[in-house]
Design an enzyme around this catalytic site. Structure first.
Site, short mmCIF file in Angstrom:
data_model
loop_
_atom_site.label_atom_id
_atom_site.label_comp_id
_atom_site.label_asym_id
_atom_site.label_seq_id
_atom_site.Cartn_x
_atom_site.Cartn_y
_atom_site.Cartn_z
N ARG A 95 -70.79 11.40 37.44
CA ARG A 95 -70.64 9.96 37.20
C ARG A 95 -69.34 9.66 36.43
NH1 ARG A 95 -69.56 6.63 33.04
NH2 ARG A 95 -70.89 7.90 31.71
N ASP A 96 -69.27 10.07 35.18
CA ASP A 96 -68.10 9.75 34.35
C ASP A 96 -66.86 10.43 34.93
OD1 ASP A 96 -66.74 8.56 32.28
OD2 ASP A 96 -67.88 9.51 30.68
N HIS A 111 -70.97 11.60 22.79
CA HIS A 111 -70.26 11.58 24.09
C HIS A 111 -68.76 11.54 23.78
CE1 HIS A 111 -69.99 9.90 28.36
NE2 HIS A 111 -68.82 9.50 27.87
N HIS A 140 -64.74 12.17 24.70
CA HIS A 140 -63.65 12.41 25.66
C HIS A 140 -62.60 13.24 24.93
CE1 HIS A 140 -64.74 9.79 29.14
NE2 HIS A 140 -65.63 9.38 28.25
N CYS A 143 -62.78 6.54 31.76
CA CYS A 143 -63.34 5.23 32.09
C CYS A 143 -62.22 4.34 32.60
CB CYS A 143 -63.98 4.61 30.85
SG CYS A 143 -64.54 2.92 31.16
N ASN A 165 -63.62 13.86 30.03
CA ASN A 165 -64.64 14.14 29.02
C ASN A 165 -64.42 15.56 28.49
OD1 ASN A 165 -65.93 12.23 31.07
ND2 ASN A 165 -67.37 12.12 29.39
P1 HMG Z 1 -70.13 -9.62 37.55
O1 HMG Z 1 -69.08 -9.93 38.55
O2 HMG Z 1 -70.09 -10.36 36.25
O3 HMG Z 1 -71.58 -9.73 38.18
O4 HMG Z 1 -70.05 -8.06 37.27
P2 HMG Z 1 -72.44 -10.98 38.62
O5 HMG Z 1 -73.80 -10.77 38.05
O6 HMG Z 1 -71.71 -12.26 38.30
O7 HMG Z 1 -72.51 -10.82 40.22
C1 HMG Z 1 -71.35 -10.90 41.05
C2 HMG Z 1 -71.63 -10.16 42.35
O8 HMG Z 1 -71.83 -8.78 42.06
C3 HMG Z 1 -72.87 -10.63 43.08
O9 HMG Z 1 -72.64 -10.46 44.47
C4 HMG Z 1 -73.92 -9.64 42.66
O10 HMG Z 1 -74.97 -9.48 43.60
C5 HMG Z 1 -73.09 -8.36 42.58
P3 HMG Z 1 -72.22 -11.71 45.42
O11 HMG Z 1 -73.34 -12.70 45.25
O12 HMG Z 1 -70.92 -12.19 44.85
O13 HMG Z 1 -72.10 -11.08 46.78
N1 HMG Z 1 -73.66 -7.40 41.63
C6 HMG Z 1 -73.96 -6.13 41.93
N2 HMG Z 1 -73.82 -5.40 43.07
C7 HMG Z 1 -74.27 -4.12 43.03
N3 HMG Z 1 -74.81 -3.54 41.92
C8 HMG Z 1 -74.94 -4.23 40.78
C9 HMG Z 1 -74.51 -5.59 40.77
N4 HMG Z 1 -74.50 -6.52 39.81
C10 HMG Z 1 -73.99 -7.63 40.35
N5 HMG Z 1 -75.48 -3.64 39.71
C11 HMG Z 1 -71.08 -5.99 36.60
C12 HMG Z 1 -70.90 -7.46 36.29
C13 HMG Z 1 -71.78 -5.36 35.41
C14 HMG Z 1 -71.92 -5.82 37.83
C15 HMG Z 1 -69.68 -5.35 36.83
O14 HMG Z 1 -68.81 -5.70 35.79
C16 HMG Z 1 -69.74 -3.85 36.96
O15 HMG Z 1 -70.25 -3.34 37.95
N6 HMG Z 1 -69.18 -3.09 35.97
C17 HMG Z 1 -69.27 -1.65 35.97
C18 HMG Z 1 -68.17 -1.07 35.17
C19 HMG Z 1 -68.30 0.42 35.08
O16 HMG Z 1 -69.01 1.06 35.85
N7 HMG Z 1 -67.58 1.02 34.10
C20 HMG Z 1 -67.58 2.45 33.89
C21 HMG Z 1 -68.84 2.95 33.24
S1 HMG Z 1 -68.87 2.73 31.48
C22 HMG Z 1 -68.13 4.18 30.85
O17 HMG Z 1 -67.54 4.92 31.58
C23 HMG Z 1 -68.31 4.51 29.40
C24 HMG Z 1 -69.32 5.64 29.14
O18 HMG Z 1 -68.92 6.83 29.82
C25 HMG Z 1 -69.45 5.95 27.65
C26 HMG Z 1 -68.11 6.16 26.92
O19 HMG Z 1 -67.28 6.94 27.39
O20 HMG Z 1 -67.96 5.53 25.86
C27 HMG Z 1 -70.73 5.26 29.66
MG MG Z 2 -67.45 8.26 29.08
#
Ligand code: HMG
Ligand code: MG
Length: 303
Positions: A16-17, A208, A210, A241, A250
């Site tokens: 995933r990450d 966690h 990096h 990320c 990581n």
């Molecule tokens: P948004 O645009 O604000 O969502 O995104 P919305 O609720 O306004 O919906 C807009 C559209 O997205 C709609 O579709 C929804 O159905 C669709 P439309 O009607 O326009 O056709 N939608 C989705 N589709 C599939 N799956 C979903 C979903 N939700 C809404 N779950 C949202 C908000 C959270 C979805 C978006 O910003 C997003 O997907 N962000 C993900 C970012 C991400 O994955 N970042 C990396 C992970 S975090 C990380 O790496 C840190 C970590 O490792 C820890 C660390 O290192 O500190 C964990």
């Molecule tokens: Mg991370």
């Protein structure tokens, strides 16, 4: 002489990450082979994908296909990131039994990462966690930017505690405190994590790290000194990320496993088998992965 824990649980986040930040999109078939290799190395908890917006993270758009291709292994738990109710519906549909909601301390990072304020994110997560638990799905929670934010700089430990407590109150069973851009040092770990565990039981905390600045292993040792027994890492040191500029891989699982072995701490993970998963991913991605242990093992294999 310091007393270290006897056993450490490693949560493998490579699929995933790691893969979310790769420019090359890995096929579902190769992801499944990769995850199978990870499971056969002794890893018991593997974060395999994300149910996020497929346009935002196209690398993981095949989440359902990947999960449906995985074999069940005794004692191995597969999990995935879920940001909202839509993500939970997809996770339930895919048959997952563990998910992770992911928040942060920094407002700017939260907005860029999941398009919510910190308060909005907690309001969104609460019914998600409740519905997950009602469906027999356990929930992990991430708190990103616990030490330094790429947009807001230094983070106050009191704020980290607020988000951590809010997630635990919802029914999240484990909080993974993230050094999202890999900028923390052992001093930061002692200060922030030391402060958190005055209130929160250590068994509920994971770390966690990096490795952007090369401090991840030093930070692990600080966590061990504090009595933390769960660490996240990524096979080969894949990772980063996309919403945290400068965040590189990581902490590499191989490097963590070696450190633990050398310190007499059991993790149940077999280094050579793990390296096979990384070597497979190096071939798929067409690049060398940064893990020091992986490089050492490959040098030995080639000599
Ligand atoms: P948004 O645009 O604000 O969502 O995104 P919305 O609720 O306004 O919906 C807009 C559209 O997205 C709609 O579709 C929804 O159905 C669709 P439309 O009607 O326009 O056709 N939608 C989705 N589709 C599939 N799956 C979903 C979903 N939700 C809404 N779950 C949202 C908000 C959270 C979805 C978006 O910003 C997003 O997907 N962000 C993900 C970012 C991400 O994955 N970042 C990396 C992970 S975090 C990380 O790496 C840190 C970590 O490792 C820890 C660390 O290192 O500190 C964990
Ligand atoms: Mg991370």
């Amino acid at each position: 002489m310091k007393v270290f824990p006897k056993f450490v649980k490693i949560v493998e986040v490579g699929p995933r990450d790691g893969l979310q930040n790769e420019s090359k999109i890995v096929s579902a078939k190769n992801k499944i082979i990769f995850i199978e290799k990870l499971a056969s190395s002794g890893l018991k908890e593997i974060e395999v994908t994300s149910f996020v917006h497929p346009k935002i993270i196209p690398q993981l758009a095949d989440a359902k296909e990947v999960i449906s291709g995985l074999k069940a292994h005794k004692g191995v738990i597969y999990s995935a990131l879920v940001p909202n109710m839509k993500g939970l519906e997809r996770a339930i549909n895919a048959g997952l039994k563990r998910i992770a909601v992911f928040g942060a301390v920094s407002e700017t990072f939260t907005k860029k990462n999941i398009n919510m304020t910190v308060k909005e994110s907690l309001d969104v997560f609460k019914p998600v966690v409740q519905a997950a638990l009602e469906n027999g799905i356990s929930v992990r929670g991430y708190v990103s930017t616990c030490f330094v934010c790429p947009y807001e700089g230094e983070i106050k430990k009191e704020k980290v505690l607020n988000v951590t407590e809010a997630l635990l109150d919802m029914g999240v069973d484990e909080i993974s405190l993230g050094d999202t851009i890999g900028a923390a040092s052992p001093k930061d770990v002692f200060s922030t994590v030391g402060y958190i565990i005055k209130t929160i039981p250590k068994k509920n905390i994971a770390l966690h790290f990096h490795d952007t600045y090369g401090t991840a292993l030093a930070n692990v040792v600080s966590g061990l000194e504090l009595g933390i027994t769960t660490f996240d890492s990524s096979c080969g040191g894949l990772g980063g990320c996309p919403f945290a500029p400068g965040a590189s891989g990581n902490l590499a699982t191989e490097d963590l496993v070696y450190l633990l072995e050398r310190m007499g701490i059991e993790s149940n993970v077999k280094l050579k088998k793990l390296a096979k998963a990384s070597i497979f991913m190096e071939k798929v991605l067409g690049r060398t992965l940064p893990s020091k242990q992986l490089q050492r093992i490959q040098c030995k294999n080639n000599s």
